[in-house]
Design a protein around this motif. Structure first.
Motif, PDB file in Angstrom:
ATOM      1  N   PHE A  41      45.552 113.176  47.474  1.00 51.72           N
ATOM      2  CA  PHE A  41      45.065 113.956  49.027  1.00 51.72           C
ATOM      3  C   PHE A  41      45.645 115.342  49.322  1.00 51.72           C
ATOM      4  O   PHE A  41      45.765 116.530  49.988  1.00 51.72           O
ATOM      5  N   ASP A  42      47.128 114.928  48.919  1.00 54.11           N
ATOM      6  CA  ASP A  42      48.334 115.499  49.251  1.00 54.11           C
ATOM      7  C   ASP A  42      48.592 116.914  48.414  1.00 54.11           C
ATOM      8  O   ASP A  42      48.919 117.977  49.471  1.00 54.11           O
ATOM      9  N   THR A  43      48.121 117.017  47.199  1.00 51.86           N
ATOM     10  CA  THR A  43      48.125 118.508  46.352  1.00 51.86           C
ATOM     11  C   THR A  43      46.609 118.989  47.091  1.00 51.86           C
ATOM     12  O   THR A  43      46.419 120.277  47.735  1.00 51.86           O
ATOM     13  N   ALA A  44      45.186 118.542  47.468  1.00 51.20           N
ATOM     14  CA  ALA A  44      44.141 119.104  47.957  1.00 51.20           C
ATOM     15  C   ALA A  44      44.460 119.570  49.082  1.00 51.20           C
ATOM     16  O   ALA A  44      44.384 121.143  49.413  1.00 51.20           O
ATOM     17  N   VAL A  45      45.350 119.491  50.292  1.00 54.19           N
ATOM     18  CA  VAL A  45      44.913 119.525  51.514  1.00 54.19           C
ATOM     19  C   VAL A  45      46.714 120.867  51.645  1.00 54.19           C
ATOM     20  O   VAL A  45      46.143 122.151  51.710  1.00 54.19           O
ATOM     21  N   ASN A  46      47.424 120.261  50.579  1.00 58.03           N
ATOM     22  CA  ASN A  46      48.678 121.899  50.703  1.00 58.03           C
ATOM     23  C   ASN A  46      47.988 122.726  49.929  1.00 58.03           C
ATOM     24  O   ASN A  46      48.483 123.899  50.317  1.00 58.03           O
ATOM     25  N   GLY A  47      47.138 122.341  48.751  1.00 62.87           N
ATOM     26  CA  GLY A  47      46.541 123.923  47.943  1.00 62.87           C
ATOM     27  C   GLY A  47      45.909 125.063  48.864  1.00 62.87           C
ATOM     28  O   GLY A  47      45.699 125.915  48.737  1.00 62.87           O
ATOM     29  N   TRP A  48      45.218 124.123  50.151  1.00 66.14           N
ATOM     30  CA  TRP A  48      43.907 124.823  50.319  1.00 66.14           C
ATOM     31  C   TRP A  48      44.907 125.480  51.433  1.00 66.14           C
ATOM     32  O   TRP A  48      44.924 126.736  51.307  1.00 66.14           O
ATOM     33  N   LEU A  49      45.752 124.725  52.398  1.00 64.64           N
ATOM     34  CA  LEU A  49      47.073 125.494  53.360  1.00 64.64           C
ATOM     35  C   LEU A  49      47.662 126.542  52.234  1.00 64.64           C
ATOM     36  O   LEU A  49      47.790 127.408  53.364  1.00 64.64           O
ATOM     37  N   ILE A  50      48.491 126.692  51.748  1.00 65.85           N
ATOM     38  CA  ILE A  50      48.597 127.355  51.215  1.00 65.85           C
ATOM     39  C   ILE A  50      47.517 128.884  50.674  1.00 65.85           C
ATOM     40  O   ILE A  50      48.651 129.494  50.691  1.00 65.85           O
ATOM     41  N   GLU A  51      46.710 128.308  50.113  1.00 66.87           N
ATOM     42  CA  GLU A  51      45.749 129.723  49.323  1.00 66.87           C
ATOM     43  C   GLU A  51      45.439 129.941  50.639  1.00 66.87           C
ATOM     44  O   GLU A  51      45.325 131.683  50.431  1.00 66.87           O
ATOM     45  N   THR A  52      45.832 129.578  52.167  1.00 66.68           N
ATOM     46  CA  THR A  52      44.348 129.836  53.113  1.00 66.68           C
ATOM     47  C   THR A  52      45.658 131.346  53.537  1.00 66.68           C
ATOM     48  O   THR A  52      45.320 132.272  54.858  1.00 66.68           O
ATOM     49  N   GLY A  53      47.035 131.044  53.340  1.00 65.55           N
ATOM     50  CA  GLY A  53      47.550 131.693  54.187  1.00 65.55           C
ATOM     51  C   GLY A  53      48.193 130.529  55.554  1.00 65.55           C
ATOM     52  O   GLY A  53      49.157 131.405  56.261  1.00 65.55           O
ATOM     53  N   ALA A  54      47.437 129.920  55.766  1.00 71.62           N
ATOM     54  CA  ALA A  54      48.407 128.791  56.578  1.00 71.62           C
ATOM     55  C   ALA A  54      49.280 127.938  56.386  1.00 71.62           C
ATOM     56  O   ALA A  54      50.201 127.671  57.968  1.00 71.62           O
ATOM     57  N   LEU A  55      50.627 128.843  55.694  1.00 73.85           N
ATOM     58  CA  LEU A  55      51.430 127.307  55.651  1.00 73.85           C
ATOM     59  C   LEU A  55      51.646 127.931  54.708  1.00 73.85           C
ATOM     60  O   LEU A  55      51.681 128.466  53.124  1.00 73.85           O
ATOM     61  N   ASP A  56      53.273 128.130  54.363  1.00 76.16           N
ATOM     62  CA  ASP A  56      54.916 129.071  53.505  1.00 76.16           C
ATOM     63  C   ASP A  56      55.064 128.087  53.124  1.00 76.16           C
ATOM     64  O   ASP A  56      56.454 127.635  53.920  1.00 76.16           O
TER      65      ASP A  56
END
Length: 151
Positions: A41-56
């Motif tokens: 869960f953590d890997t999927a959500v954070n990976g998505w947020l990082i790839e979309t530029g929503a989280l650095d």
């Protein structure tokens, strides 16, 4: 007695991530240990947020802290299965977001496990809540499911 909910179908999720299981993910009973699902869960959500530029995660002034989690299991997943992780945003608050996540074994139509977690977004330095805004808000809003009956 509470009636058991049926597992969600793939159509219940907006965002998808593929994750390959590893040999070490299996426990002595021959399936993924329950803690591995939380890692998925953590890997999927954070990976998505990082790839979309929503989280650095390295330089951004805002980070997400997990403050609540839960998971319900319906079927087993084991190495060497591939897991399709579906993500939807259930709620966006002023400084928090609740993600609902489904783990699907290989090409199965129904979730093997479904969970949720809540991120509270805080200032990296002070650890005080920081309002959700900008690109993060855009990305979260795109992953929200419409209310039942709204199409």
């Amino acid at each position: 007695m509470t009636e058991r909910r049926l597992p969600s179908h793939r159509s219940a999720y907006r965002v998808w991530r593929k994750i390959t299981t590893r040999w070490m993910d299996n426990d002595i009973y021959g399936h993924l240990n329950n803690v591995v699902y939380y890692s998925l869960f953590d890997t999927a959500v954070n990976g998505w947020l990082i790839e979309t530029g929503a989280l650095d995660i390295l330089k951004g002034d805002r980070i997400g802290l997990v403050v609540e989690t839960g998971c319900r299991y319906s079927a087993e997943i084991a190495f060497p299965d591939e897991v399709a992780v579906g993500i939807r945003v259930e709620r966006i608050g002023s400084s928090s977001a609740r993600y609902e996540v489904g783990s699907f074994r290989n090409e199965d139509s129904n979730a093997a496990a479904e969970g949720y977690f809540v991120h509270v977004y805080v200032d990296r330095v002070t650890r005080r809540p920081k309002p959700i805004s900008g690109r993060l808000l855009e990305v979260l809003a795109e992953a929200q499911m419409p209310p039942a009956g709204d199409e």
